[in-house]
Design a protein around this motif. Sequence first.
Motif, PDB file in Angstrom:
ATOM      1  N   TRP A 137       0.830  -1.206   0.000  1.00  0.00           N
ATOM      2  CA  TRP A 137       0.000   0.000   0.000  1.00  0.00           C
ATOM      3  C   TRP A 137       0.861   1.251   0.000  1.00  0.00           C
ATOM      4  O   TRP A 137       0.518   2.260  -0.618  1.00  0.00           O
ATOM      5  CB  TRP A 137      -0.956   0.000   1.190  1.00  0.00           C
ATOM      6  CG  TRP A 137      -2.168  -0.839   0.961  1.00  0.00           C
ATOM      7  CD1 TRP A 137      -2.473  -2.044   1.532  1.00  0.00           C
ATOM      8  CD2 TRP A 137      -3.248  -0.558   0.064  1.00  0.00           C
ATOM      9  NE1 TRP A 137      -3.661  -2.529   1.058  1.00  0.00           N
ATOM     10  CE2 TRP A 137      -4.173  -1.633   0.157  1.00  0.00           C
ATOM     11  CE3 TRP A 137      -3.528   0.492  -0.807  1.00  0.00           C
ATOM     12  CZ2 TRP A 137      -5.349  -1.674  -0.595  1.00  0.00           C
ATOM     13  CZ3 TRP A 137      -4.702   0.453  -1.553  1.00  0.00           C
ATOM     14  CH2 TRP A 137      -5.591  -0.613  -1.438  1.00  0.00           C
ATOM     15  N   THR A 140       2.266   1.825  -3.475  1.00  0.00           N
ATOM     16  CA  THR A 140       1.337   2.303  -4.510  1.00  0.00           C
ATOM     17  C   THR A 140       1.698   3.724  -4.932  1.00  0.00           C
ATOM     18  O   THR A 140       1.231   4.199  -5.979  1.00  0.00           O
ATOM     19  CB  THR A 140      -0.124   2.291  -4.021  1.00  0.00           C
ATOM     20  OG1 THR A 140      -0.252   3.096  -2.840  1.00  0.00           O
ATOM     21  CG2 THR A 140      -0.609   0.873  -3.760  1.00  0.00           C
ATOM     22  N   LEU A 278      -0.649  -1.052 -10.469  1.00  0.00           N
ATOM     23  CA  LEU A 278      -1.279  -0.667  -9.205  1.00  0.00           C
ATOM     24  C   LEU A 278      -2.187  -1.771  -8.684  1.00  0.00           C
ATOM     25  O   LEU A 278      -2.121  -2.155  -7.505  1.00  0.00           O
ATOM     26  CB  LEU A 278      -2.074   0.627  -9.405  1.00  0.00           C
ATOM     27  CG  LEU A 278      -2.864   1.152  -8.194  1.00  0.00           C
ATOM     28  CD1 LEU A 278      -1.927   1.452  -7.041  1.00  0.00           C
ATOM     29  CD2 LEU A 278      -3.656   2.387  -8.586  1.00  0.00           C
TER      30      LEU A 278
END
Length: 373
Positions: A137, A140, A278
């Motif tokens: 995360w 990203t 992503l």
Amino acid sequence: MIPRRRWAYVIPVAVVMYMPAYLDRTNVAVILPYVGADFPLSAGAKGLASGIFLVGYLVLQIPAAVLAAKWSARKTVLILMIAWAFAAVLCGLVRNETQLHLARLLLGLFEGGVWPAVLVLLASWFPQAERARANAWWMTCLPISAILMSPLSGFMLDHMSWRWVFVLQGLPPLVWAVVWGFAVADRPARARWISPAEREYLETTLQAEEDAKPAFAKRSYRQALANRQVLLLVGVCFFWITGFYGFSLWLPSVVKTMTGGSATAVGFLSAVPYVLALAGMVACAHWSDRTGNRRLAVTVPLLVAIAGLLLGNLGGFAGPYLVGWLTDVTGTAATSFVVLAAFFAVAAGLAFFGLKPATVEGSAHVPAATRHP
């Protein structure tokens, strides 16, 4: 149920912080084709301008990690943010090829310590059963930056000089440094926003994992680098990074050559692969934490990358300088394309055949139904 505020407080601030860093290192790929109006650059010089960043990047990796662990990850990143912002602006003020290479070297020097310092920070907030998702995360920031910023760079180049693009894109870290300084805490004990239950869970779990670490993980860096598994991980990272930066730093140039489109069009086309990246990286991280199979979580994406490069017919990629040099020598990027796929292949082979999964006592994976987020 374990509280999960750390996911909403730590990760987003780190993501936004690193987006300008990734922009400042990769915008050169979009901008370099337009530098020739002021001073000509050969393909090799362009590759060196992209790749010399990583020479500087290497210098502060370990020192920054040590400083973050023994002093403060928050303060280490804060200082480096301010320094890299000035180096990024300097790229827009250069007057010749040598100055451009020097500015890029300094940018890499200051940005190089940010990544390991953030890893130290995340290790203080997320136990091992959450670590892959936390890292994913946070990471990203890379595809998000490419998706948003590549078109932005192209649009800016269509309306202003390449110098102003470098300067203006170097300023955001100075603004976000203020947010970072006030919003981030080095560990749960120093955060005002965390609940007592979440603080207790994190401190207890992280301490148990620290106590259960194998002996070599608690030794000096010199001793750690003598460990076979560590050396294999270094090898995997080397070959993966060569392929990754060869792709990301040369993609806009190849797209421009193939399409002949405007800077804005090149920026949008260059962002397309990162949309898939992503989704893929987040899904892979969740699968990795759910199953605990870190080896396949590394190997499979690398194999997909090989197939994508050999079947995608986007041109030739390898490490930034290698690509430029091979293009000058052979007159085509096709040779570099095969070389880049070979780097991914070596990384995949090392990951699958060389690495052995290790289970740390006391850090068994939590069933998927009880995990957060």
